[in-house]
Structure formats: C-alpha cells, structure tokens
Design a protein around this motif. Structure first.
Motif, PDB file in Angstrom:
ATOM      1  N   ILE A  22       7.750  30.079  41.679  1.00 55.96           N
ATOM      2  CA  ILE A  22       6.298  29.923  41.772  1.00 55.96           C
ATOM      3  C   ILE A  22       5.580  31.071  41.074  1.00 55.96           C
ATOM      4  N   PHE A  40      -1.249  25.587  44.575  1.00 50.39           N
ATOM      5  CA  PHE A  40      -0.116  25.582  45.508  1.00 50.39           C
ATOM      6  C   PHE A  40      -0.218  26.748  46.486  1.00 50.39           C
ATOM      7  N   GLU A  44      -2.261  25.363  38.607  1.00 49.51           N
ATOM      8  CA  GLU A  44      -1.358  24.642  39.508  1.00 49.51           C
ATOM      9  C   GLU A  44      -0.716  25.604  40.511  1.00 49.51           C
ATOM     10  N   ARG A  45      -0.323  26.772  40.031  1.00 49.84           N
ATOM     11  CA  ARG A  45       0.274  27.788  40.904  1.00 49.84           C
ATOM     12  C   ARG A  45      -0.738  28.249  41.949  1.00 49.84           C
TER      13      ARG A  45
END
Length: 110
Positions: A41, A55, A51-52
């Motif tokens: 990650i 998340f 996106e990271r």
C-alpha cells in the motif's frame, strides 16, 4: 506468529515524519520474503496516490470505529471529527427512518 503491524497513512507526512495515529490502520507486515500489504500500500508505488489515500481513509475509519466499539479509545485522545460527524448523521437518519415508520404504522400521512 502474528504479522500485523500498525500502518501510518501517507498523506501529510515526509521522511521520518509520521501522521496522527488516529489515521493509522492495521496491515500485514513483512515475513519470510513476503513484503506484506503495508509495503504494497505505502511503498511499492503500485497504487496511484488517490487510490492509496482513499484506501487509507477507509481503513483508518474502520480501525477507529472498531477501537471505539470495543471501548479501547484512550480517554485523553480526542475523537476524530469526521467520525463524530458520520455517527451524528447516521443517528439522524435512523431517527428520521424510525419516525417515518411510526407514521406509516399509525396510518398518518406526511
């Protein structure tokens, strides 16, 4: 053996600078030649930045909710504001839904 480790979110940090612990999440650490999801990650560059961060926001919110649910939140640590706002919105939605259901059950119309 347990391979879980605390992961700091990457947003707002630099080399050797960690983010607020309330933005952290549990992740799998390295073991026997496997780098683990913490590396995947945060370090690998595999996930695009947005996106990271999305998340990490979800994972941290889930971790905070679980700590609060279990009663483990430290008394001296303020709650995360976004969590309190989300909890308030959920309570308001449930109250509204309960009132609507009560009106339906009583035959009242709005």
């Amino acid at each position: 053996m347990d391979f879980t480790q605390f992961c700091h979110s990457d947003e707002g940090k630099g080399e050797r600078i960690k983010t607020d612990v309330r933005r952290g999440w549990p992740g799998c650490g390295p073991r026997a030649g496997i780098p683990g999801c913490h590396w995947f990650i945060g370090t690998s560059g595999t996930l695009p930045r947005e996106e990271r961060r999305a998340f990490e926001d979800r994972a941290a919110a889930h971790a905070r909710a679980e700590v609060r649910r279990r009663g483990w939140w430290p008394a001296t640590l303020p709650y995360w504001l976004d969590d309190d706002l989300a909890i308030l919105a959920e309570k308001q939605a449930l109250t509204h839904a309960a009132r609507a259901q009560a009106a339906i059950n009583s035959g009242a119309t709005s």
